[in-house]
Every structure is written in C-alpha cells, then in structure tokens.
Design an enzyme around this catalytic site. Structure first.
Site, PDB file in Angstrom:
ATOM      1  N   ILE A 102       0.829  -1.191   0.000  1.00 15.59           N
ATOM      2  CA  ILE A 102       0.000   0.000   0.000  1.00 15.59           C
ATOM      3  C   ILE A 102       0.868   1.248   0.000  1.00 15.59           C
ATOM      4  O   ILE A 102       2.010   1.222   0.473  1.00 15.59           O
ATOM      5  CB  ILE A 102      -0.972  -0.015   1.217  1.00 15.59           C
ATOM      6  CG1 ILE A 102      -1.960   1.168   1.170  1.00 15.59           C
ATOM      7  CG2 ILE A 102      -0.218  -0.089   2.526  1.00 15.59           C
ATOM      8  CD1 ILE A 102      -3.097   1.063   2.176  1.00 15.59           C
ATOM      9  N   CYS A 103       0.342   2.327  -0.560  1.00 15.86           N
ATOM     10  CA  CYS A 103       0.955   3.650  -0.553  1.00 15.86           C
ATOM     11  C   CYS A 103       2.187   3.686  -1.464  1.00 15.86           C
ATOM     12  O   CYS A 103       2.095   3.444  -2.659  1.00 15.86           O
ATOM     13  CB  CYS A 103       1.262   4.064   0.888  1.00 15.86           C
ATOM     14  SG  CYS A 103       1.633   5.814   1.126  1.00 15.86           S
ATOM     15  N   ALA A 104       3.356   3.969  -0.925  1.00 12.91           N
ATOM     16  CA  ALA A 104       4.580   3.994  -1.720  1.00 12.91           C
ATOM     17  C   ALA A 104       5.170   2.605  -1.914  1.00 12.91           C
ATOM     18  O   ALA A 104       6.025   2.405  -2.779  1.00 12.91           O
ATOM     19  CB  ALA A 104       5.621   4.906  -1.057  1.00 12.91           C
TER      20      ALA A 104
END
Length: 182
Positions: A102-104
């Site tokens: 998730i995210c970066a």
C-alpha cells in the site's frame, strides 16, 4: 490457515500497518508483524515505537498465505532496500501466493519483482513512474490475481478488509466491517 506476515521498517506508515493487522486479527487470521531491522522495536513515520512479533530471519515464508508491505517514508524505501525481503516476496509471488502493498510500497517494493504479467495496481500519487511494468489505476484498492495494492493511508481499512476477504471469505470481511461500524 497459513500465517500472514506484515513487514515493518523504520519509518513505516502507522495506520497502513496497524489497521491491517487489527482487521486481520479481528477476522482470526494468524498474522505476525516482522521487523526487518536487527531489533524488534521499530519506529513509525510518526514516531510511534512498535514491538514487532518476530525478526525477518525468523520468517517461515514457505507456507505463508500473504506477505504485506505498508508504505510510509522512509519505511517503503527501507523495505525496498532489504534484499532478503525482496527475495521472500519474489518466492511468494512465483508460487502464486498473495503479496500486498500500500501507498509507496507498490512503487518502491513490488516494482522490484520479476512479474509474469502486467498487473493492475494502485499507489500513492506521484509514485506511478516507479511502476513501468504495471498498469497503474487511480482506484483505492486493486486486486489482480495474487497482487493486492492500496493507494494510501485513507484506504488502509478497505485494503485490510480486501486482504481479509481474499484470505477468508466475503462473509468474514463483512462481519469484521460490521463490527467496526463500517
């Protein structure tokens, strides 16, 4: 059910790690947090110290149901710099086991995997250029075969619920969501 591992590096995004662990444990999924450092204590991006369950060298990934990488900076960069972790993720992916980020982390971790097809994924806005071998969408949570990705902190709960659904059933995910008043 086989064990699930969620990896923690210095600078991990608090909600992306802890919300997912909380959701999986509510759904009775055996999940362990794993420090990729040489100590169990890992500090989040927002200065919260978390005691991981085990160290990376203790992971028995051969029977893992899912390997999860939260984002956050520099957490996702630190995960991506850990060659042992990349090796575990590659083995998990190659055997068709679930990998989630998730995210970066999709951009800085999953991008390092040798993939067998062009998966659809999502990531934190601005990191798309790190994913030239993937089809990046603007969706909050994306499942494509054995790859699950989330866009960022605001999608931590839907991301966790999707992992729970994939590991158990839609009914279990709905029950956990209901218990959380979602």
């Amino acid at each position: 059910m086989d064990r699930v591992y969620l990896f923690l590096a210095e600078g991990f995004e608090d909600i992306e790690a802890l919300a997912v662990v909380d959701i999986l444990r509510r759904g009775n999924v055996p999940v362990q947090t794993v420090s990729i450092t040489d100590t169990l204590s890992v500090k989040s991006a927002h200065g919260v110290s978390v005691q991981a369950d085990i160290l990376l060298k203790e992971v028995e990934a051969g029977n893992a149901a899912c390997l999860i990488c939260p984002g956050g900076l520099p957490g996702a960069s630190n995960l991506g710099d850990c060659k042992s972790l990349i090796g575990l993720l590659q083995q998990q992916y190659d055997k068709g086991g679930l990998v989630a980020a998730i995210c970066a982390a999709p951009a800085l971790v999953l991008s390092q995997l040798s993939i067998r097809k062009r998966h659809s994924v999502t990531c934190y806005p601005g990191f798309e250029a790190h994913l030239p071998a993937y089809d990046v969408t603007a969706e909050g949570v994306v499942v494509d075969d054995n790859v699950i990705t989330g866009k960022g902190p605001g999608f931590a709960i839907p991301f966790g619920l999707k992992i729970l659904e994939e590991l158990t059933s839609p009914e279990v995910a709905r029950e956990v969501a209901g218990g959380m008043l979602l």
